[in-house]
Design an enzyme around this catalytic site. Structure first.
Site: not given
Length: 228
Positions: A13, A53, A80, A129, A156, A185
């Site tokens: 994504i 990172d 992301n 999410s 999430k 993905t």
């Protein structure tokens, strides 16, 4: 020109979001942990690359310093980077999940705030999410009801809560989280599910290109705001 940083953008994504935002004229920085993969992705898109990172403070600081030196500001930040895990196995596994999916948001946001405050329309988007939505996972009519990804869901939930709290503490910056939809993905390859990344990235792009008076402190999917 809008300056955008996307974490974990060398694939999935994040990569597709970078592609779509570049097509809209953004200057896009591909943030990736792996230098070789990140540079390859940036070259393919004609984007810029920073080694980033989200679990490493020095890496995050260096990446934002590089952008600050080159651009003087940051207009859009897209969180992301993330990892998926289906089992609760031990403490180190839980720490790794939360360090990447939640604490990483804090690291990058805090490092980015000085640059975001220099933007005329600063925007932060978190790929979260609906598995982190208390409403969704307790609703038998929702697919999340039957997905037992405890650590991922909890991380999430934290990501969405951080989004809401940052929206309250930073009223000059728009903070929104999103449910991108089940996407094909590397993270979901073993499950054999998901729609094309192009579709999921569109919601990220929509929230990344909000007007100055756009919403903040929300969790959204492609159809609008979600309960959580």
């Amino acid at each position: 020109m809008t300056v955008t940083l996307i974490t974990g953008a060398n694939k999935g994504i994040g990569f597709e979001t970078a592609k779509q935002l570049l097509e809209l004229g953004h200057t896009v920085y591909i943030g990736a942990r792996d230098v070789e993969r990140g540079e390859k992705a940036a070259a393919e898109l004609d984007a810029r690359f920073v080694q980033l990172d989200v679990t490493d403070d020095a890496s995050v600081s260096s990446a934002l310093a590089t952008i600050g030196s080159a651009e003087g500001r940051l207009d859009v930040l897209v969180h992301n980077a993330g990892i998926l895990g289906s089992q609760v196995s031990d403490g180190p596994t839980a720490l790794r999940m939360f360090d990447t999916n939640a604490v990483g948001i804090v690291r990058v946001t805090e490092a980015a705030l000085p640059l975001l405050h220099k933007s005329s329309n600063p925007t932060v988007v978190t790929v979260s999410s609906s598995l982190g939505s208390f409403w969704a996972v307790n609703n038998p009519d929702r697919p999340e009801f039957n997905v037992p990804f405890a650590l991922y869901s909890a991380s999430k939930s934290a990501a969405t809560m951080l989004t809401v709290q940052y929206a309250k503490s930073q009223p000059g910056i728009k903070f929104n989280a999103l449910e991108p939809g089940t996407t094909a993905t590397d993270m979901t390859a073993s499950l054999g599910i998901g729609r094309p990344v192009e579709e999921s990235a569109r919601t990220v792009v929509r929230l990344a290109t909000l007007d100055a008076d756009g919403p903040t402190g929300t969790l959204q999917d492609e159809n609008g705001e979600l309960r959580w």
